[in-house]
Motif scaffolding. Structure first.
Motif: not given
Length: 333
Positions: A262-276
């Motif tokens: 909901l609040r992350g950067t585009p990079v975090q949403q695209a790469t961090w969320v799937p990994r987390f």
């Protein structure tokens, strides 16, 4: 019977299993509740294979001690070709991601108290890709204990590479202050597989441990004969179980993923969320080993810190060759 058992494990939770799923499959619930079911969904191939290996090992032991004449699982071929291989770099968090998680955990109490975050915390509407079974508690008192224990656990886990069972069974007396050359530092004594004991340094963990001890009403630093568990169950001084630790990590990662979605950067949403969303208890162990190797710590020392009997096992947890290859190709193009 053994083949029927394998067929059952591979079918349960699938559409082919039909109405029987209502008896065997259901959402996560306490075992004492009527809605509890043994399975939460279809088993992965790795889980089925592991169950068969465990049963075969048990039958082999019964055969060895003379209780059985034959191991009924001995002639069964476990479908190795169906096993899902997890690449090493899929189980690794980089230093930036680890620091983000630790910072988030350190501010968890204030985050929960901020009314602007309540929609993220308590909304009943699931976001895409998330599971409802890890919704977090609404009572602030629970959040306070969750923050101190979770932060202490995460720091210990990411800075020691310990197995979850090793941290769950550790006591405060396993912490000790030792002289290392001209300096002194805190160490943690862990008991691993085969009751093998090893000591790991804690250069940056004692501040979180001290805060967690004070929250539990203990003195800031442990005594030599202190039998209190290193990580205790909420509201008591009983040791926490590995299942509870696993669920606590998954709930925390659920919250982090929701915040970033909901609040992350585009990079975090695209790469961090799937990994987390894939993170399990073993990721911290792999991250710890990889970070050591990338900082030129010799493999024999990394193996000792992880409690490995062979360096060959330690190499599975590292991906420095792939990273080095990437850097060399990048420098050449």
């Amino acid at each position: 019977d053994c083949q029927a058992f394998e067929h059952f494990l591979r079918q349960v939770g699938s559409a082919e299993f039909g109405p029987r799923n209502q008896v065997w499959v259901g959402p996560l619930a306490p075992r004492s509740r009527d809605e509890w079911r043994p399975f939460q969904g279809k088993l992965a191939h790795r889980s089925v294979n592991q169950a068969l290996v465990i049963c075969s090992s048990m039958m082999q032991w019964l055969k060895d001690v003379g209780y059985l004449r034959h191991n009924p699982f001995a002639n069964m071929a476990i479908r190795q070709t169906e096993r899902v291989t997890i690449k090493a770099d899929e189980r690794f968090l980089n230093q930036e991601q680890v620091e983000y998680l630790l910072t988030f955990a350190a501010n968890l109490d204030d985050y929960a108290a901020d009314k602007r975050n309540h929609d993220i915390l308590y909304s009943l509407e699931p976001l895409e890709g998330e599971s409802q079974i890890y919704r977090l508690p609404k009572r602030r008192a629970v959040w306070v204990n969750l923050q101190e224990r979770l932060l202490c656990f995460l720091i210990l886990y990411f800075q020691t590479g310990a197995r979850i069972s090793e941290l769950a069974q550790a006591h405060m007396s396993d912490l000790y202050l030792a002289q290392t050359g001209d300096d002194s530092g805190w160490w943690l004594r862990l008991t691993g597989k085969g009751r093998k004991v090893r000591d790991v340094p804690l250069p940056n963990a004692m501040a979180a441990i001290t805060r967690y001890r004070q929250y539990r009403g203990l003195s800031p630093y442990p005594g030599e004969a202190e039998n209190a568990p290193l990580i205790a169950s909420a509201g008591s001084e009983k040791p926490i179980g590995t299942h509870a630790l696993h669920n606590e990590l998954k709930r925390f990662m659920w919250l982090v993923c929701r915040e970033l979605t909901l609040r992350g950067t585009p990079v975090q949403q695209a790469t961090w969320v799937p990994r987390f969303r894939k993170v399990t208890m073993h990721w911290a162990r792999h991250s710890f080993a990889s970070r050591l190797v990338n900082n030129d710590v010799p493999l024999p020392m990394v193996a000792d810190l992880l409690g490995h009997s062979s360096i060959a096992i330690t190499k599975i947890y590292t991906h420095f060759e792939k990273q080095d290859m990437f850097r060399k190709v990048k420098a050449s193009t």
